[in-house]
Design a protein around this motif. Structure first.
Motif, mmCIF file in Angstrom:
data_model
loop_
_atom_site.group_PDB
_atom_site.id
_atom_site.type_symbol
_atom_site.label_atom_id
_atom_site.label_comp_id
_atom_site.label_asym_id
_atom_site.label_seq_id
_atom_site.Cartn_x
_atom_site.Cartn_y
_atom_site.Cartn_z
ATOM 1 N N LYS A 60 0.985 -1.289 0.214
ATOM 2 C CA LYS A 60 0.021 0.469 -0.392
ATOM 3 C C LYS A 60 0.764 0.929 0.001
ATOM 4 N N SER A 61 2.087 1.084 0.488
ATOM 5 C CA SER A 61 3.269 2.576 0.791
ATOM 6 C C SER A 61 3.965 2.273 -0.781
ATOM 7 N N GLY A 62 3.494 1.550 -1.418
ATOM 8 C CA GLY A 62 4.659 1.076 -2.885
ATOM 9 C C GLY A 62 4.945 0.826 -2.943
ATOM 10 N N GLY A 63 5.865 -0.132 -4.111
ATOM 11 C CA GLY A 63 6.910 -0.920 -3.798
ATOM 12 C C GLY A 63 6.706 -2.156 -3.545
ATOM 13 N N SER A 64 6.929 -3.512 -4.033
ATOM 14 C CA SER A 64 6.932 -4.515 -3.900
ATOM 15 C C SER A 64 7.606 -5.392 -2.599
ATOM 16 N N TYR A 65 6.838 -6.128 -2.528
ATOM 17 C CA TYR A 65 7.487 -7.128 -0.807
ATOM 18 C C TYR A 65 8.657 -7.690 -1.189
ATOM 19 N N GLN A 66 9.467 -7.872 0.054
ATOM 20 C CA GLN A 66 10.967 -8.183 -0.347
ATOM 21 C C GLN A 66 10.706 -8.986 0.894
ATOM 22 N N LYS A 67 12.410 -10.012 0.685
ATOM 23 C CA LYS A 67 11.961 -10.891 2.194
ATOM 24 C C LYS A 67 12.624 -10.411 3.170
ATOM 25 N N ASP A 68 11.800 -10.495 4.185
ATOM 26 C CA ASP A 68 11.604 -10.652 5.604
ATOM 27 C C ASP A 68 10.972 -9.467 5.996
ATOM 28 N N ASP A 69 10.138 -8.545 4.731
ATOM 29 C CA ASP A 69 9.453 -7.891 5.143
ATOM 30 C C ASP A 69 7.962 -8.461 6.145
ATOM 31 N N ARG A 70 7.654 -7.226 7.080
ATOM 32 C CA ARG A 70 6.491 -8.114 8.361
ATOM 33 C C ARG A 70 5.193 -8.012 6.808
#
Length: 565
Positions: free
Chosen positions: A530-540
């Motif tokens: 929602k804040s922009g950008g794609s999800y990365q490993k270790d994201d919550r």
């Protein structure tokens, strides 16, 4: 309701006036002719004559606790409010009946001295008298020939109003114009018209009598007929047609006997019926309750529509009953004397959160009478001896059966109180959920997801849930937050536990180890934050689990924690 000052009552008062000289306020010459009236006569009129006739001022608690005076006529502990015109008419009739028409003529020339505003305020007050009210443990039935007391374990025989306890009195408009005859014989089963009527309202979908539904309806009738408020049990009764399936959503069928039931209860309660269809949020009339007075014991919103503004009556259900009238200051009927409220409707009420549910007692009414009308053309009158229920053709026997059944309902309510939970049919619950979800398709998709997640015992990503839901329901227009809220609601209504290891709260976990692999395998690594950008490993990210008992979820959550540690 007939007036208290009947011809028999006036004759009784007139006899006392003609035989007791101390009551008469005028003086007579040797020939018995009344003399001119002086101020001394006016004082005797106020102090002796009016109390002997039964005319007093009754102090009442007004708005904001400020005392007000109501002029009343009292006879044998029965009390009826009278206005200035009735006051004058009553005095004139009593004097004429007693044979003192000449006194009336003398009073006519000093009318303001005997009937003016100053005189009205100078009428003696009733002191030390209390209104006989229902209380926590008993109720009273008032009839033309006396009253009965109903307790949980007994119903008294008829008693005279002259024997009212504790120097109390009864409002005459609460007294039925019918007599109650203490039954000498048990009522035959074939003559139990009203009991059978209520039983037919309590039949299940297969047409068999449901003892549980019958008792529930009896308790609700007892609650409505008990003129007492327990603060913790103030509820609005909702009488609704039982839906056989969700295809009836939005359809108005009716004809089940709900309104007829309330009309019958008006024989023992002072009922005001309002147009439920007109009481809507968008067109709500601020003066819709203008006709309600403190004398009313039950307010009936008849045939309420789907758009009935239930929230608008929240304060009236649990607090003081405020009434607005055109060009008048609002009045407040104190909560302990406020009328109870019933709604008859063909549709489920809007709103199913705790604020709505804690103010409602739902009773689903059988379609027995509607089906009978559609299949055989028969009405309730055809079923019950060819007579309208509580109609003019009823015999004393029929009325006694009716009263005895009402007493029985009050007794059951006094013993058991209102049900602790709102019992709802599965169809009713489904219709409510369809309304909240927006469509049956959306509800079915959410139920399927709950079943799948619960059966697998696996953790789901919220993003996974959003994608599956929108794939199953292409027309879905709800936001992510709304969808997750609906999932929780549907889970609760269907007996599932949402994140039991978190007591139903949101669970956020890092995308690491096995969890990141699942995220990628589901293609969620291409989704956008929602804040922009794609999800990365270790994201919550937000995750959830569903269980019927919670045990498996707690075990799997512990295993996952051990895996990640």
């Amino acid at each position: 309701m007939s007036t208290l000052w009947t011809s028999e009552v006036l004759t009784d008062i007139a006899l006392r006036i003609s035989t007791d000289g101390a009551i008469r306020f005028w003086d007579e010459d040797e020939q018995g002719n009344p003399q001119e009236l002086s101020n001394a006569n006016i004082i005797r009129y106020l102090n002796d004559f009016l109390p002997a006739v039964g005319i007093y001022n009754l102090p009442e608690e007004g708005i904001k606790g400020i005392p007000e005076l109501a002029m009343v006529f009292v006879f044998e502990n029965r009390v009826e409010k009278i206005n200035p015109r009735q006051f004058e008419s009553l005095v004139r009739k009593v004097l004429d009946e007693a044979g003192y028409a000449k006194v009336n003529q003398l009073m006519h020339f000093k009318k303001s001295k005997f009937y003016g505003k100053d005189v009205l305020l100078s009428v003696q007050r009733i002191e030390g008298r209390t209104l006989l009210r229902d209380n926590n443990s008993s109720s009273f039935g008032f009839f033309l020939n006396g009253y009965v007391e109903i307790a949980s374990d007994k119903v008294t025989e008829i008693m005279s109003y002259s024997s009212l306890p504790g120097n109390s009195y009864v409002w005459n408009d609460l007294i039925s114009h019918r007599k109650y005859l203490t039954p000498a014989l048990e009522i035959r089963s074939g003559d139990r018209h009203f009991r059978d009527f209520v039983a037919n309202l309590s039949r299940d979908a297969e047409g068999a009598l449901s003892d549980q539904a019958f008792e529930r309806l009896q308790i609700v009738i007892g609650y409505l007929c008990h003129r007492f408020h327990q603060e913790s049990q103030r509820k609005c009764v909702v009488l609704m047609d039982r839906l056989e399936d969700d295809n009836h959503i939005g359809k108005s069928n009716g004809g089940t006997g709900k309104s007829l039931l309330i009309r019958c209860l008006s024989e023992v309660l002072n009922v005001i019926s309002l147009n439920g269809k007109a009481f809507k949020r968008s067109t709500e009339d601020r003066f819709a309750l203008a006709g309600v007075t403190e004398a009313h014991e039950l307010v009936n919103f008849d045939d309420a529509s789907e758009r009935f503004s239930f929230e608008s009556i929240f304060p009236h259900i649990t607090g003081d009953f405020y009434v607005r009238r055109m060009r008048e200051n609002p009045i407040a009927i104190p909560g302990d004397r406020a009328p109870k409220i019933v709604i008859t409707t063909n549709h489920p009420m809007e709103g199913s959160d705790i604020s709505h549910r804690r103010r409602q007692i739902l009773v689903e009414v059988s379609s027995f009478y509607r089906q009978l009308l559609e299949s055989e053309g028969k009405t309730p009158a055809d079923v019950h001896g060819g007579m309208e229920l509580c109609g003019s053709e009823w015999s004393e026997h029929d009325w006694n059966e009716f009263y005895q059944f009402i007493f029985e309902c009050i007794q059951i309510y006094l013993k058991k109180g209102l049900p602790k939970h709102n019992e709802q049919s599965e169809t009713y619950k489904r219709v409510q959920l369809i309304r909240r979800c927006g469509s049956a398709e959306m509800l079915d998709a959410l139920v399927e997801i709950l079943e799948q997640v619960s059966a697998s015992g696996e953790e789901w990503f919220s993003e996974q849930f959003y994608a599956v839901t929108r794939s199953s329901v292409p027309q879905c227009s709800q936001t992510d937050a709304t969808l997750l809220g609906l999932l929780k609601d549907v889970a609760e209504e269907n007996g599932y536990l949402f994140n039991p290891h978190k007591n139903g709260l949101i669970d956020k976990q890092r995308l690491s180890g096995e969890r990141w692999n699942r995220w990628v395998a589901l293609g969620l690594d291409q989704s956008t934050k929602k804040s922009g950008g794609s999800y990365q490993k270790d994201d919550r990210v937000t995750v959830f689990r569903i269980s019927k008992d919670g045990g498996a979820v707690e075990k799997n959550a512990l295993e996952l924690l051990m895996e990640q540690s």
